[in-house]
Design an enzyme around this catalytic site. Structure first.
Site: not given
Length: 174
Positions: A138-140
């Site tokens: 989950p880089c977001h």
């Protein structure tokens, strides 16, 4: 990035546009938006493209879990991952991203501290941006230092949508 030669891929629909997912024999190795995505691997299209295989068990598992995620029925993914395409540093950043829970956001500086490299904020930003398995890794969930929306390989509109889906976007950022 160096990808395994055994990789296969398929495209799946999502509320945010078509997603290309790729897997090796060891795990899911890629998840990119088919349009508007930065840092796409060269092996995704053209004559050197990885073969299509929608029946690959890991691609089917990832597709099912993504469908559940977008329907609001899944908050964690358990599909095996193959992140060997990155450097040791990138892999450490991607592992740190996996520890960010749904509904939580952290700054790039915090990710730097979590991997024991507090001065490597820019390098962490580069590794976050080149995350090959977005959404699942989950880089977001990584924000600017003051909680601002910054950077996302799939575009800020998609980052906003993902954070809204997860209930992590503060009203002041709308």
């Amino acid at each position: 990035m160096k990808f395994d030669k055994s990789i296969v891929q398929t495209n799946i629909p999502s509320p945010l546009g078509t997603i290309t997912i790729a897997a090796s024999a060891k795990g899911l190795t890629g998840l990119w938006f088919a349009e508007g995505q930065r840092y796409l691997p060269t092996d995704l299209t053209g004559s050197a493209a990885w073969p299509e295989n929608a029946d690959h068990p890991l691609l089917k598992q990832a597709s099912q879990q993504l469908g559940e995620y977008f329907a609001g029925q899944r908050s964690r993914f358990d599909v095996p991952l193959d992140l060997r395409c990155g450097t040791a540093f990138q892999q450490s950043v991607w592992q740190a991203l996996l520890a960010i829970a749904q509904g939580e956001t952290v700054s790039y500086g915090e990710v730097s501290r979590r991997i024991g490299k507090p001065a490597a904020v820019r390098a962490v930003g580069g590794a976050v941006g080149r995350n090959p398995v977005s959404i699942i890794v989950p880089c977001h969930r990584v924000m600017g230092s003051k909680g601002t929306l910054t950077g996302y390989g799939g575009g800020l509109t998609r980052k906003t949508a993902l954070l809204r889906l997860e209930g992590a976007l503060a009203e002041r950022l709308l």
